[in-house]
Design a protein around this motif. Sequence first.
Motif, short mmCIF file in Angstrom:
data_model
loop_
_atom_site.label_atom_id
_atom_site.label_comp_id
_atom_site.label_asym_id
_atom_site.label_seq_id
_atom_site.Cartn_x
_atom_site.Cartn_y
_atom_site.Cartn_z
N VAL B 113 52.57 41.63 47.86
CA VAL B 113 54.10 40.96 47.96
C VAL B 113 53.98 39.37 47.85
N TRP B 114 52.83 39.05 48.38
CA TRP B 114 52.62 37.29 48.21
C TRP B 114 51.99 37.21 46.67
N GLY B 115 51.31 38.13 46.28
CA GLY B 115 50.80 37.91 44.74
C GLY B 115 51.82 37.87 43.78
N LYS B 116 52.93 38.57 44.08
CA LYS B 116 53.94 38.80 43.05
C LYS B 116 54.73 37.22 42.70
N PRO B 117 55.34 36.69 43.70
CA PRO B 117 55.86 35.54 43.42
C PRO B 117 54.89 34.40 43.08
N MET B 118 53.58 34.32 43.80
CA MET B 118 52.89 33.16 43.40
C MET B 118 51.87 33.50 42.43
N TRP B 119 51.27 34.42 41.94
CA TRP B 119 50.62 34.58 40.85
C TRP B 119 51.18 35.15 39.68
N GLY B 120 52.49 35.94 39.96
CA GLY B 120 53.07 36.59 39.03
C GLY B 120 52.49 38.04 38.61
N ALA B 121 51.75 38.28 39.61
CA ALA B 121 51.30 39.91 39.31
C ALA B 121 51.08 40.50 40.77
N TRP B 122 51.45 41.61 40.82
CA TRP B 122 51.18 42.49 42.22
C TRP B 122 49.83 42.76 42.34
N TRP B 123 48.92 43.00 41.54
CA TRP B 123 47.95 43.32 41.63
C TRP B 123 47.07 42.70 40.56
N VAL B 124 45.69 42.30 40.80
CA VAL B 124 44.57 41.90 39.45
C VAL B 124 43.51 42.61 40.04
N TRP B 125 42.61 42.96 39.36
CA TRP B 125 41.18 43.62 39.38
C TRP B 125 40.31 42.57 39.63
N ASP B 126 40.11 41.80 40.69
CA ASP B 126 39.42 40.72 41.08
C ASP B 126 38.41 41.15 42.24
N ALA B 127 37.48 40.37 42.47
CA ALA B 127 36.58 40.94 43.44
C ALA B 127 37.16 41.12 44.77
N ARG B 128 38.05 40.04 45.22
CA ARG B 128 38.32 40.14 46.79
C ARG B 128 39.28 41.26 46.76
N LEU B 129 40.16 41.46 45.94
CA LEU B 129 41.15 42.59 45.94
C LEU B 129 40.38 44.02 45.92
N THR B 130 39.52 44.03 44.81
CA THR B 130 38.89 45.25 44.52
C THR B 130 37.96 45.58 45.89
#
Lengths: 68, 246
Positions: B113-130
């Motif tokens: 919910v922080w990523g959605k307004p700041m990055w424009g995506a709820w989820w990305v398959w990047d290293a940290r998140l994965t």
Amino acid sequence: MQFDSFSAFLAMGGYGFYVWLAVAFSVISLGGLTVATILRRRTIITEIKNKYNRIERMRAAEKMENTL
Amino acid sequence: MWKWLHPYAKPEKTYSLTGKMLPWFAVLSVIALTVGTIWGFVFAPADYQQGDSFRIIYLHVPAASLSMGAYLSMAIAAFIGMVWQLKMADMAVAAIAPIGAVFTAIALFTGAVWGKPMWGAWWVWDARLTSELIQLFLYLGVIAIYGAFSDKLLAGRAAGILALVGAINLPIIHYSVEWWNTLHQKATISKLDKPSMDSDMLWPLLINLLGFGLLFGTLTLMRFRNELIIRESHRPWVKKLFIGEK
């Protein structure tokens, strides 16, 4: 104080939905875990008490049979 | 010199010691979380780029840090259980896993919910998140394996192996933002030189970190004590505790 009014605080500069969603999820999940842990303790204690009371009753019944 | 520690290997001693520690952890964590959260959400200045959305940091960073801290302590407990065959270490593993899972879920959710307004995506398959998502699955795996065996000695050993092997994921999470190009920002406070954050924003974050740490301690003590009395329920000290002498 960073906010002029309570409604400004709720609005969070336009990010209210995201901020309060994050807060709600955190509070609900941590609260849920805490409540579940407390309830589990109660269940365990009740089970232990039931177990020993059952043993006690069985012993008492045995004693009665011996006397009869 | 360390002989005074020895009686605490006895479950009943540990039970009473943890019982004395519990209220302190609980009260201090509530105080720290109240102060840190109110300071962070009401008094800390808004970020010059992210506005008020940055306030999610006061939940996201402590939850994420403690989700890894919890894993580390779980892996240490698993190691102790494996090497010295201490039953209570296995109980600690079982006690910590659900708490770690909840902290990881909070880190992922608040991140989304922080990523959605700041990055424009709820989820990305990047290293940290994965890698953080993998940590959630590791916790769930430990919980599932521990629950799957009715013989808790075996359950502790099996869950301990997964907890230990999964520890390889910890440095991967921590260094993921440096090893790979990720959307996630790099470390702000957990680096060796000065933190790149204003002290008015930093203090509430540090207080909430402490608060989450104490909350982790509180919940661990509670769950460990639950585990202790259920596993020792056939022993005289537990009977004495809840039924009294007789």
